[in-house]
Design a protein around this motif. Sequence first.
Motif: not given
Lengths: 247, 702
Positions: B492-519
């Motif tokens: 648990r202590e580690n969890l609060l300290q641990r640094v996740y990679t971008q891949q770890e953050i993205e590889q997994g569940v999300a409920l929705s994706a917010a999309v910003m448009l150029k135009d």
Amino acid sequence: MNPTASQSSIVSITNVTKDYTLGKVVVPALRGVDLEVHAGEFISIAGPSGSGKTTLLNLIGCVDTATGGVVRVAGQDTKQLTERQLTNLRLNTIGFIFQSFNLVQVLSVFQNVEFPLLLQRKLDKAQRRERVMQLLEQVGLASHAKHRPNELSGGQRQRVAVARALVTRPQLVLADEPTANLDSVTGQNIIDLMKELNQKEGTTFIFSTHDAKVMSHANAVVRLADGNFLDRISAAEASRAMAAGGH
Amino acid sequence: MGQLRLLLQVAFRNLFSSKINLLIGGIIFFGTLLVVVGGALMDSMDSAMSRSIIGSVAGHIQVYSDDSKDPLALYGSMSGEPDLAALDDFSQLRPFLEKHPNVKTVVPLGTSGAIVTSGNTVDLTLSNLRALYKKRDEAGETPELRESIDSVKGHVRQMVNLMADQTAKSEQELGGAQKDPAEVEALARARTDAFWDAFEEAPYSALELLENRIAPQIPDGDMLELRYAGTDLDAFQRTFDRMEIVDGQPVPTGQRGMLLSKFFYEEFLKMKSALRLDHIKQERDLNQKTIATDPDLQRWVKENQTQTREIIFQLDPVKTRKMVERLQKLLGSQEPALDKLLTQFFTTDDANFDTRYAQFYSELAPLLELYRLRMGDVLTITAFTRTGYMQSVNVKVYGTYQFKGLEKSAMAGALSLMDLMSFRDLYGYLTADKKAELAEIQKQSGVEALSRDEAEEALFGEASDNELVAEATSSDVDDQAAFIGDQGALTRENLLQRVYTQQEIEQGVALSAAVMLKDPELLEQTMVELRQAAKDAGLKLRVVSWQEAAGIIGQFVLLGKLVLYFAVFIIFVVALVIINNAMMMATMQRVREVGTMRAIGAQRSFILGMVLVETLVLGLVFGSAGSLVGSGIMALLNSAGIPAGNEALYFFFSGPRLFPTLSASNLVAAFVIVLGVSAISTLYPAFLATRVSPLQAMQTDE
Ligand SMILES: Nc1ncnc2c1ncn2[C@@H]1O[C@H](COP(=O)(O)OP(=O)(O)OP(=O)(O)O)[C@@H](O)[C@H]1O
Ligand SMILES: [Mg+2]
């Protein structure tokens, strides 16, 4: 009628009847009238009230249609013409002088006189101006060109109306009791003006009146009685008859 | 040419010639005014709100799973959190969406709600004391530690005394019936000198009495409803650039952590007395209300006078003394009792409020904990998982954030932000950490293979013996350490300290994706194309606009617009009828004029033209006047701004004031509508006018 006579006639009316229906009652206003009016005449229509003078003038003026018989104006049988053609006939061949002047209140004297020319679309602006001013001079109102009708006296208004009726150089001018809303002197002046224009321009005038003095200017007086053509007499005869009739 | 000029002249001259025209003109004038001002206001509000929604959490487009039972509702729906199916792997969705040329950025999102328990002051002080004793046991006593312990002890004793006094008072007032005799007895015991003299001998059992018997008697421990969005925090900040950190710092890249909404932090975690002062100040300054006249302000003043306990409880004896001294000086009073001094201090009126407000923050606040949570504290969030288990996760609060311009908006401040890992834990999905933990259980319990259900129960279960999940207060941690073992605690202590990679953050569940448009102009088209692309790729996705994604909120402006357009419609139907009737009357009045024109040779078309030109001129003249006045009003509003009045409107105004703008389209719309309405309403009268017979010229009615 011989054909030559009918050719020189500007108005030719043959056995014309006119019935008005009021609900279920049929009111015969004209009961078979014949009348020839030749170009250049200055004719008065006389008769007691309700005798059909206005009705007859309306038929001649193509603002109403006869129930029976033939009405020819400028050689054309009005029954055969469409609404548009009748309007064009009124615009180009007939001038109207109304008992209550009927000027357009929001337009100036000049614009009122110019109005028929604008409807005709024949003259350009400068030509229109020249023509309008010429008529206003003839009726003695050139200096009032920019006035509004409500700034004029009754006599002046009727002069404007006369100018408007004549501005298109119509062959025929119709006037139903043109002096009825004017005092006798002013009325006299209007008739004098009409007579003058009749003589100068050769325009045919047909007007109705109750006034013996007004009648006296006419070439001929056509008398109606109860929707019937009574007779066609000279002005002198008419005034005698009226004096005799006490009316 | 000449004819048209004549018609225009006739029209202009007729304009003011009749009362009927003035009536019609008046209607057209106000109609245009309404369309211009109302339309511009609605449009401005629409764009302000769309800026609010798009710029805060929604983006232009939201993409979520088509297997979802409910439609996405970022701001919650009437029936609570919508039931959404998860997007299993965001790392695959992102490139798919980014393939579209109009997509600027894609941010993973998951919104949900949870209960946060914030212990009351007594709880917090007691756990503080317990921690000090624990430290003493571990590291031995130092003079500084002794001093701290004594100070906190003094504080606790003072609280107990205060509670006892208050209980006695309320007993007198209420006749004292409902109290549990065991509690009364405990309170009485905790007040005795004997109890405090014996404290040092068995501090833990004394603490236990206080924790279990005394603390629960304080009702101000809060269960707070917290709505949060789990997201890739860095991507979120990049995408929603109105977002700014207010207190603390951003969550370090890749780490677990939370950013509370500043609004939530202020409204729910700030000391109530201070919050009420803030509210009064805001209402006075922003909305020009006065204590003398406004019942809300009076209520807040009254509450501040009576509800001083929150302050008093916070103070240990030393601070109490200081506070009394400061208040005596400020008030020029000899009164020794703190509660009386506070009541006197909070007795504010319009004359002294600003001084007291300043004094509170400069003199009193330094002695107080203004917030129940400090930046850097760990917050325990308890939520129901998707499968219905109770799940708690500890998240460190790094800071607070707000959206520029929406600081005061409850709506924009509705969501706190959380890292995706913690979100996934709370939502009940297996994260890599959980899987590792699961493997650990399997190893320890000797079970070779757990079914997924059992595993989930073990991981997320509420009442299971496998107390794997850290619960709220630090005081419990030691007890649980026994169950979990050192390794678990370490995890648990580690969890609060641990640094996740971008891949770890993205590889997994999300409920929705917010999309910003150029135009953003191409919103509709992009949505259609994304839908098609998803269909072609065999992805079951729903693609919705920010407006839909916002749920009920998104419908608000739509509703407002509908109401406006309905009002405009009604007004114009009425106008149509009135104009129609008025024009009929006007035509009837002019029968002789029209008849004369017909007699002297005007065709029906000329008459029709005349009436239409007149209406057109009428519409243009009064319509222009209306637009001109409307533009004037809008210019005024634009420079002065419309105050939002209450906080709910901040969101719709995208700030404390709406500076509405008038666009050319508003004017064009007004003109089209006005001219259309006047043209339609004159059609019949115009037709009637063409039917006027030239015989009418012969009427002699002058
Ligand atoms: N629109 C109408 N509807 C029904 N009857 C009408 C109408 N116009 C005229 N009449 C009737 O037709 C007859 C002739 O009317 P007209 O107006 O032609 O007479 P008039 O000679 O002009 O009379 P006045 O000297 O009073 O003007 C009258 O009996 C009249 O009542
Ligand atoms: Mg008559």
